[in-house]
Scaffold this active site. Structure first.
Site, PDB file in Angstrom:
ATOM      1  N   SER A 125      27.050  -4.897  31.585  1.00  0.00           N
ATOM      2  CA  SER A 125      27.129  -3.436  31.577  1.00  0.00           C
ATOM      3  C   SER A 125      28.262  -2.965  30.676  1.00  0.00           C
ATOM      4  O   SER A 125      29.285  -3.658  30.537  1.00  0.00           O
ATOM      5  CB  SER A 125      27.389  -2.979  33.013  1.00  0.00           C
ATOM      6  OG  SER A 125      27.821  -1.639  33.029  1.00  0.00           O
ATOM      7  N   TYR A 149      32.687  -3.186  40.746  1.00  0.00           N
ATOM      8  CA  TYR A 149      31.389  -3.515  40.142  1.00  0.00           C
ATOM      9  C   TYR A 149      31.601  -4.100  38.740  1.00  0.00           C
ATOM     10  O   TYR A 149      31.062  -5.157  38.390  1.00  0.00           O
ATOM     11  CB  TYR A 149      30.516  -2.252  40.075  1.00  0.00           C
ATOM     12  CG  TYR A 149      29.298  -2.402  39.202  1.00  0.00           C
ATOM     13  CD1 TYR A 149      28.255  -3.246  39.564  1.00  0.00           C
ATOM     14  CD2 TYR A 149      29.193  -1.700  37.990  1.00  0.00           C
ATOM     15  CE1 TYR A 149      27.139  -3.395  38.737  1.00  0.00           C
ATOM     16  CE2 TYR A 149      28.079  -1.844  37.172  1.00  0.00           C
ATOM     17  CZ  TYR A 149      27.061  -2.691  37.545  1.00  0.00           C
ATOM     18  OH  TYR A 149      25.964  -2.846  36.729  1.00  0.00           O
ATOM     19  N   LYS A 153      30.879  -7.958  36.959  1.00  0.00           N
ATOM     20  CA  LYS A 153      30.131  -8.222  35.725  1.00  0.00           C
ATOM     21  C   LYS A 153      30.991  -9.034  34.756  1.00  0.00           C
ATOM     22  O   LYS A 153      30.512  -9.974  34.116  1.00  0.00           O
ATOM     23  CB  LYS A 153      29.691  -6.911  35.068  1.00  0.00           C
ATOM     24  CG  LYS A 153      28.606  -6.173  35.846  1.00  0.00           C
ATOM     25  CD  LYS A 153      27.285  -6.921  35.824  1.00  0.00           C
ATOM     26  CE  LYS A 153      26.199  -6.266  36.626  1.00  0.00           C
ATOM     27  NZ  LYS A 153      25.004  -7.094  36.800  1.00  0.00           N
TER      28      LYS A 153
HETATM   29  P1  NAD Z   1      17.935  -2.265  40.909  1.00  0.00           P
HETATM   30  O1  NAD Z   1      18.794  -2.134  42.104  1.00  0.00           O
HETATM   31  O2  NAD Z   1      16.784  -1.351  40.758  1.00  0.00           O
HETATM   32  O3  NAD Z   1      17.403  -3.765  40.776  1.00  0.00           O
HETATM   33  C1  NAD Z   1      18.128  -4.879  41.273  1.00  0.00           C
HETATM   34  C2  NAD Z   1      17.155  -5.693  42.113  1.00  0.00           C
HETATM   35  O4  NAD Z   1      17.861  -6.849  42.616  1.00  0.00           O
HETATM   36  C3  NAD Z   1      16.635  -4.930  43.325  1.00  0.00           C
HETATM   37  O5  NAD Z   1      15.224  -5.052  43.365  1.00  0.00           O
HETATM   38  C4  NAD Z   1      17.299  -5.621  44.517  1.00  0.00           C
HETATM   39  O6  NAD Z   1      16.478  -5.591  45.664  1.00  0.00           O
HETATM   40  C5  NAD Z   1      17.501  -7.031  43.973  1.00  0.00           C
HETATM   41  N1  NAD Z   1      18.610  -7.792  44.587  1.00  0.00           N
HETATM   42  C6  NAD Z   1      19.868  -7.350  44.843  1.00  0.00           C
HETATM   43  N2  NAD Z   1      20.596  -8.344  45.382  1.00  0.00           N
HETATM   44  C7  NAD Z   1      19.785  -9.435  45.444  1.00  0.00           C
HETATM   45  C8  NAD Z   1      19.973 -10.771  45.881  1.00  0.00           C
HETATM   46  N3  NAD Z   1      21.145 -11.183  46.393  1.00  0.00           N
HETATM   47  N4  NAD Z   1      18.938 -11.636  45.806  1.00  0.00           N
HETATM   48  C9  NAD Z   1      17.732 -11.229  45.310  1.00  0.00           C
HETATM   49  N5  NAD Z   1      17.497  -9.960  44.883  1.00  0.00           N
HETATM   50  C10 NAD Z   1      18.517  -9.078  44.943  1.00  0.00           C
HETATM   51  O7  NAD Z   1      18.903  -2.175  39.623  1.00  0.00           O
HETATM   52  P2  NAD Z   1      18.543  -2.040  38.091  1.00  0.00           P
HETATM   53  O8  NAD Z   1      18.948  -0.685  37.646  1.00  0.00           O
HETATM   54  O9  NAD Z   1      17.187  -2.540  37.838  1.00  0.00           O
HETATM   55  O10 NAD Z   1      19.621  -3.047  37.486  1.00  0.00           O
HETATM   56  C11 NAD Z   1      19.319  -4.388  37.203  1.00  0.00           C
HETATM   57  C12 NAD Z   1      20.577  -5.097  36.726  1.00  0.00           C
HETATM   58  O11 NAD Z   1      21.090  -4.417  35.595  1.00  0.00           O
HETATM   59  C13 NAD Z   1      21.690  -5.117  37.765  1.00  0.00           C
HETATM   60  O12 NAD Z   1      22.330  -6.381  37.687  1.00  0.00           O
HETATM   61  C14 NAD Z   1      22.622  -4.030  37.292  1.00  0.00           C
HETATM   62  O13 NAD Z   1      23.955  -4.277  37.673  1.00  0.00           O
HETATM   63  C15 NAD Z   1      22.458  -4.112  35.781  1.00  0.00           C
HETATM   64  N6  NAD Z   1      22.758  -2.846  35.111  1.00  0.00           N
HETATM   65  C16 NAD Z   1      22.093  -1.717  35.463  1.00  0.00           C
HETATM   66  C17 NAD Z   1      22.405  -0.513  34.850  1.00  0.00           C
HETATM   67  C18 NAD Z   1      21.708   0.764  35.244  1.00  0.00           C
HETATM   68  O14 NAD Z   1      22.194   1.839  34.892  1.00  0.00           O
HETATM   69  N7  NAD Z   1      20.573   0.722  35.922  1.00  0.00           N
HETATM   70  C19 NAD Z   1      23.395  -0.467  33.855  1.00  0.00           C
HETATM   71  C20 NAD Z   1      24.048  -1.652  33.509  1.00  0.00           C
HETATM   72  C21 NAD Z   1      23.725  -2.848  34.141  1.00  0.00           C
END
Ligand code: NAD
Ligand code: UDP
Length: 339
Positions: A125, A149, A153
């Site tokens: 991120s 958070y 990362k």
């Molecule tokens: P999201 O919460 O929609 O998806 C994450 C998924 O991981 C969910 O379906 C959740 O149920 C699952 N999960 C969480 N912990 C788990 C575990 N211990 N075991 C198995 N499954 C688990 O989030 P997203 O927006 O799709 O983000 C995906 C990744 O991208 C994350 O790692 C997030 O930190 C990173 N990210 C997201 C953004 C954003 O703005 N959406 C920005 C930068 C980085």
């Protein structure tokens, strides 16, 4: 069949990436514990793509189970989305974030070692950069996250760097996302946050659809053109595509890379609201409130490394992002479960 384990594949970015993987001839195998998603999202991916999609309800911290799944499907790569992602929540319960994000990734990498799976794409991120020393952020900007958070990362990035240096893994892509918004153009899948959205775009969309009365704008006294916060919003389908390009690069040119994924353009809160009003034809009432604790005034990406290394650049603009967000929100005013 190029089988790829997609952890967190039922989530916002994971579902969109499964669609892109299927379109490019990969076979995703999803693992998710559904802590922030629902199996209904995967049913939508099946319907949208007309493909079977293997999925397992499992936690990435269950090393033995993940090893078994990797071996069973003979996965050649892992795209790792699973984790917790709410900045404010991470301040309130840091241990849960270190457990899901750092211990979870450690467990997953251990399972990959055991199963002999050697390619890894990681969701990092822009939050790893912290307060900007210069803009746009390049990948060589100082790394200094300002919340738990972001620390998780960065911890994973450091773990991956050490693993690559040890020779334990060669093919690693660290993708630093800026602010993904929007949805698949069909409106079949999109972001479905539990409870009150923390992020701007889902909040705006829920106001437009009538689920919430007004948007609270967190500060209008920043040193930005209109006083509101500036971010680099990118279409989630562009973001999803970058993951496929990372896998394709591994085939061509093994090695470790780190790239920013953003458009290179900053958009303010007020600009985003007016673009959304134009796309949806709905009014989004706003109230100006105080700044949100820990927020950075403005940041955006230098995405040139992603173009050089992956051949990736954002194709969609803000109007496309708003149109597709509205398609998802208006067709699914209450998200997946209650659609
Ligand atoms: P999201 O919460 O929609 O998806 C994450 C998924 O991981 C969910 O379906 C959740 O149920 C699952 N999960 C969480 N912990 C788990 C575990 N211990 N075991 C198995 N499954 C688990 O989030 P997203 O927006 O799709 O983000 C995906 C990744 O991208 C994350 O790692 C997030 O930190 C990173 N990210 C997201 C953004 C954003 O703005 N959406 C920005 C930068 C980085
Ligand atoms: N924001 C806002 N009201 C909200 C949510 C966010 O004004 O209800 C602002 C926030 O202060 C920031 C921008 O919108 O300037 C993007 O916030 P978001 O949480 O989506 O992304 P992040 O700050 O994590 O990059």
């Amino acid at each position: 069949m190029k089988q790829v384990l997609v952890t967190g594949g039922a989530g916002y970015i994971g579902t969109h990436t499964c669609v892109e993987l299927l379109a490019r001839g990969y076979t995703p195998v999803v693992v998710d514990n559904f802590v922030n998603s629902s199996p209904a999202a995967l049913d939508r991916v099946r319907r949208l793509t007309n493909h079977e999609l293997r999925s397992y309800e499992a936690d990435v911290r269950d090393t033995a189970r993940i090893t078994e799944i990797l071996k069973k499907h003979d996965c050649e790569a892992v795209i790792h989305f699973a984790g917790l992602k709410a900045v404010g929540d991470s301040v309130a319960r840091p241990l849960d974030y270190y457990s899901a994000n750092v211990i979870g990734t450690h467990s997953l990498l251990s399972a990959m070692m055991e199963a002999g799976t050697g390619r890894f794409v990681f969701s990092s991120s822009a939050t790893v950069y912290g307060e900007p020393e210069f803009l746009p952020y390049t990948e060589s900007h100082r790394l200094s996250p300002t919340n738990p958070y972001g620390q998780t990362k960065l911890s994973v990035e450091l773990m991956l760097k050490d693993l690559v240096e040890s020779g334990g893994m060669t093919d690693v892509a660290i993708l630093r996302y800026f602010n993904p918004i929007g949805a698949h153009a069909s409106g079949e899948i999109g972001e479905d946050p539990h409870g009150v959205p923390n992020n701007l775009m889902p909040f705006v969309a829920q106001v437009a659809v009538g689920r919430r009365p007004a948007l609270n704008v967190f500060g209008n006294d920043y040193d930005t053109p209109d006083g509101t916060g500036v971010r680099d919003y990118l279409h989630v389908v562009d973001l999803a595509r970058a993951h496929v390009l990372a896998l394709e690069r591994f085939e061509r040119e093994p090695g470790a890379i780190t790239v920013n994924l953003g458009t290179g353009h900053g958009t303010s809160v007020l600009e985003l609201v007016s673009a959304f009003e134009a796309a949806s034809g709905r009014k989004v009432p706003i109230n100006f409130g105080p700044r949100r604790c820990g927020d950075i005034a403005a940041f955006w990406a230098d995405p040139s490394q992603a173009e050089a290394l992956l051949g990736w650049r954002a194709e969609y603009g803000l109007a496309d992002m708003c149109r597709d967000q509205w398609a998802w929100q208006s067709q699914n005013p209450n998200g997946f479960e209650l659609a």
